[in-house]
Scaffold this motif. Structure first.
Motif, PDB file in Angstrom:
ATOM      1  N   ALA A 139      40.411  39.260  27.614  1.00  0.00           N
ATOM      2  CA  ALA A 139      39.858  39.517  28.732  1.00  0.00           C
ATOM      3  C   ALA A 139      40.481  38.799  29.992  1.00  0.00           C
ATOM      4  O   ALA A 139      40.092  38.994  30.871  1.00  0.00           O
ATOM      5  CB  ALA A 139      38.376  39.093  28.529  1.00  0.00           C
ATOM      6  N   HIS A 140      41.624  38.250  29.625  1.00  0.00           N
ATOM      7  CA  HIS A 140      42.455  37.706  30.494  1.00  0.00           C
ATOM      8  C   HIS A 140      42.941  38.807  31.889  1.00  0.00           C
ATOM      9  O   HIS A 140      42.789  38.459  33.001  1.00  0.00           O
ATOM     10  CB  HIS A 140      43.683  36.928  30.013  1.00  0.00           C
ATOM     11  N   GLY A 141      43.294  39.710  31.415  1.00  0.00           N
ATOM     12  CA  GLY A 141      43.669  40.919  32.262  1.00  0.00           C
ATOM     13  C   GLY A 141      42.495  41.242  33.188  1.00  0.00           C
ATOM     14  O   GLY A 141      42.630  41.505  34.342  1.00  0.00           O
ATOM     15  N   GLU A 142      41.191  41.442  32.810  1.00  0.00           N
ATOM     16  CA  GLU A 142      39.976  41.565  33.518  1.00  0.00           C
ATOM     17  C   GLU A 142      39.802  40.572  34.442  1.00  0.00           C
ATOM     18  O   GLU A 142      39.187  40.555  35.518  1.00  0.00           O
ATOM     19  CB  GLU A 142      38.967  41.857  32.630  1.00  0.00           C
ATOM     20  N   LEU A 143      40.097  39.040  34.165  1.00  0.00           N
ATOM     21  CA  LEU A 143      39.979  38.158  34.927  1.00  0.00           C
ATOM     22  C   LEU A 143      40.888  38.112  36.182  1.00  0.00           C
ATOM     23  O   LEU A 143      40.679  37.877  37.350  1.00  0.00           O
ATOM     24  CB  LEU A 143      40.187  36.602  34.305  1.00  0.00           C
ATOM     25  N   MET A 144      41.908  38.687  35.803  1.00  0.00           N
ATOM     26  CA  MET A 144      42.952  39.139  37.027  1.00  0.00           C
ATOM     27  C   MET A 144      42.255  40.090  37.739  1.00  0.00           C
ATOM     28  O   MET A 144      42.508  39.848  38.906  1.00  0.00           O
ATOM     29  CB  MET A 144      44.140  39.659  36.429  1.00  0.00           C
ATOM     30  N   MET A 145      41.689  41.185  37.272  1.00  0.00           N
ATOM     31  CA  MET A 145      41.219  42.297  38.134  1.00  0.00           C
ATOM     32  C   MET A 145      39.817  41.712  38.959  1.00  0.00           C
ATOM     33  O   MET A 145      39.886  41.829  40.210  1.00  0.00           O
ATOM     34  CB  MET A 145      40.572  43.072  36.917  1.00  0.00           C
ATOM     35  N   LEU A 146      39.179  40.700  38.339  1.00  0.00           N
ATOM     36  CA  LEU A 146      38.149  40.116  39.125  1.00  0.00           C
ATOM     37  C   LEU A 146      38.623  39.347  40.449  1.00  0.00           C
ATOM     38  O   LEU A 146      38.188  39.345  41.479  1.00  0.00           O
ATOM     39  CB  LEU A 146      37.283  39.086  38.358  1.00  0.00           C
ATOM     40  N   GLY A 147      39.833  38.711  40.020  1.00  0.00           N
ATOM     41  CA  GLY A 147      40.671  38.078  41.287  1.00  0.00           C
ATOM     42  C   GLY A 147      41.123  38.934  42.408  1.00  0.00           C
ATOM     43  O   GLY A 147      40.951  38.771  43.624  1.00  0.00           O
ATOM     44  N   ALA A 148      41.692  40.054  41.985  1.00  0.00           N
ATOM     45  CA  ALA A 148      41.927  41.288  42.840  1.00  0.00           C
ATOM     46  C   ALA A 148      40.799  41.709  43.781  1.00  0.00           C
ATOM     47  O   ALA A 148      40.904  41.944  44.899  1.00  0.00           O
ATOM     48  CB  ALA A 148      42.650  42.392  42.172  1.00  0.00           C
ATOM     49  N   TYR A 149      39.580  42.083  42.950  1.00  0.00           N
ATOM     50  CA  TYR A 149      38.375  42.520  43.737  1.00  0.00           C
ATOM     51  C   TYR A 149      37.897  41.537  44.591  1.00  0.00           C
ATOM     52  O   TYR A 149      37.437  41.841  45.750  1.00  0.00           O
ATOM     53  CB  TYR A 149      37.281  43.103  42.943  1.00  0.00           C
ATOM     54  N   THR A 150      37.938  40.182  44.197  1.00  0.00           N
ATOM     55  CA  THR A 150      37.464  39.102  45.127  1.00  0.00           C
ATOM     56  C   THR A 150      38.293  39.058  46.503  1.00  0.00           C
ATOM     57  O   THR A 150      37.939  38.906  47.545  1.00  0.00           O
ATOM     58  CB  THR A 150      37.844  37.909  44.598  1.00  0.00           C
TER      59      THR A 150
END
Length: 386
Positions: free
Chosen positions: A38-49
């Motif tokens: 899920a590390h890539g999805e944590l990157m995605m959350l950072g991008a959406y933030t």
């Protein structure tokens, strides 16, 4: 020469994004032995933030809008660190020492996070808040009972369906309000506009170095120095290293190993959020943003040597440069003037796309790991034996 320098610069900027992401993964995977898909999805959350912070600053106009990226970086770190902390306490903590189960669990979490950003709206947020209020609030109140250890499982079995039911009922009654059911992001990609001072570029050697990519390189250096200082100079950083080398002895010396695990996972997740913030400056942001980087970041950690900071740096820059030089056709262009190298040029032209370049780099990495299976800088001593 100018083509080569331009290719090296663009490769370094791509490698810088990989390095920020790999720093977090190296901490989680290298120091804790957790395979976090899920590390890539944590990157995605950072991008959406970053996208959300941008929208908050837009009505303020200039000059405030120009500084939104400075605010977005720590906010993305905090949001993803909290998400990582929840993931560690809710899932990972029960799966330490079981890599296959951890891999499957984090893969499931990645699917949930991707669907979450596609469908999240105020109604979903209210439903989650109602569930957490009744379930965790009830757990907190009942924990004070002296017989908590005996009734814990019974309480969970009763509170869980009640809390879910109340959340569903709340959603049913609020479902008719259009404002609450409008999706925040949906499945479409969203664009992050770089502030004015990150637009344009610096002309050197006949080509332009985009300010956004230079900013990403500087951000990477800052993150790298921050992680090095934290792990080698701070009290908690020393505790993390101690638990990594010998968990049982650290526990005997009074180090709270459970707290160290949670802090380590939160730190790695926060760095993934910072990487997502950097990625948002390079292109549009979507639910599948993290999937474009997760394989490369795992390759960086493995090639560099699990848990080795220097190896992570060398591997990230090397993979980023190779990906760009091969995918952009720069290597084929460099050798095209030599007639004897025409077969090599034909092969390089065949792989001169971003997707095929990844295939070639992957083949090169597999070949390298046949020679050095432990990576560029393998672990030594007690850690290597664990």
């Amino acid at each position: 020469m100018s083509v080569l320098i331009e290719g090296l610069f663009n490769g370094i900027s791509i490698g810088s994004v990989l390095l920020i992401a790999a720093l977090g993964l190296a901490i989680v995977f290298g120091l804790m032995g957790v395979i976090n898909l899920a590390h890539g999805e944590l990157m995605m959350l950072g991008a959406y933030t970053t996208f959300v912070v941008q929208d908050v600053f837009k009505p303020l106009g200039e000059p405030w809008f120009s500084f939104y990226i400075i605010v977005a970086i720590p906010v993305a770190f905090i949001i993803t660190a909290i998400a990582g902390l929840i993931l560690e306490k809710g899932v990972i903590r029960f799966l330490y020492g079981r890599p296959l189960e951890t891999l499957l669990a984090t893969w499931g979490v990645s699917l949930i996070l991707r669907q979450f950003v596609r469908s999240v709206d105020w109604l979903l947020v209210i439903g989650i808040a109602v569930f957490c209020l009744f379930f965790f609030g009830g757990m907190t109140i009942l924990k004070r009972r002296p017989d908590w250890g005996r009734i814990r499982n019974l309480v969970i079995a009763v509170l869980l369906p009640i809390s879910l039911g109340l959340a569903v009922i709340t959603g049913f009654f609020l479902n008719k309000i259009p404002v609450l059911t409008k999706a925040w992001f949906s499945a479409r990609n969203v664009d992050v506009t770089a502030p004015a001072w990150l637009r344009g570029g610096l002309k050197i050697f006949g080509f332009q170095m985009p300010y956004a990519r230079l900013f990403i390189i500087v951000l990477t250096i800052v993150c790298l120095l921050g992680v090095y200082w934290f792990l080698n100079r701070s009290t908690w950083g020393l505790k993390i290293r101690a638990v990594t080398q010998n968990r049982e002895m650290s526990s005997c010396l009074g180090i709270p190993t459970a707290t160290v695990d949670a802090l380590t996972f939160a730190l790695g997740s926060g760095l993934a959020g910072v990487a997502g913030c950097a990625v948002s400056l390079l292109g549009s942001v979507g639910p599948n943003t993290g999937q474009s980087y997760i394989v490369d970041t795992f390759m960086v950690v493995v090639v560099g040597g699990v848990g080795n900071l220097l190896g992570t740096i060398v591997a990230a820059l090397g993979i980023g440069i190779l990906n760009y030089l091969i995918g952009s056709g720069t290597l084929a262009l460099m050798f095209s003037s030599t007639e004897s190298l025409k077969p090599l040029v034909d092969v390089l032209l065949f792989f001169a796309t971003s997707s095929m370049a990844k295939v070639m780099v992957f083949v090169l990495i597999i070949s390298f790991l046949q020679i050095k299976p432990a990576g560029l800088f393998p672990q030594k001593g007690r850690t290597a034996e664990l």
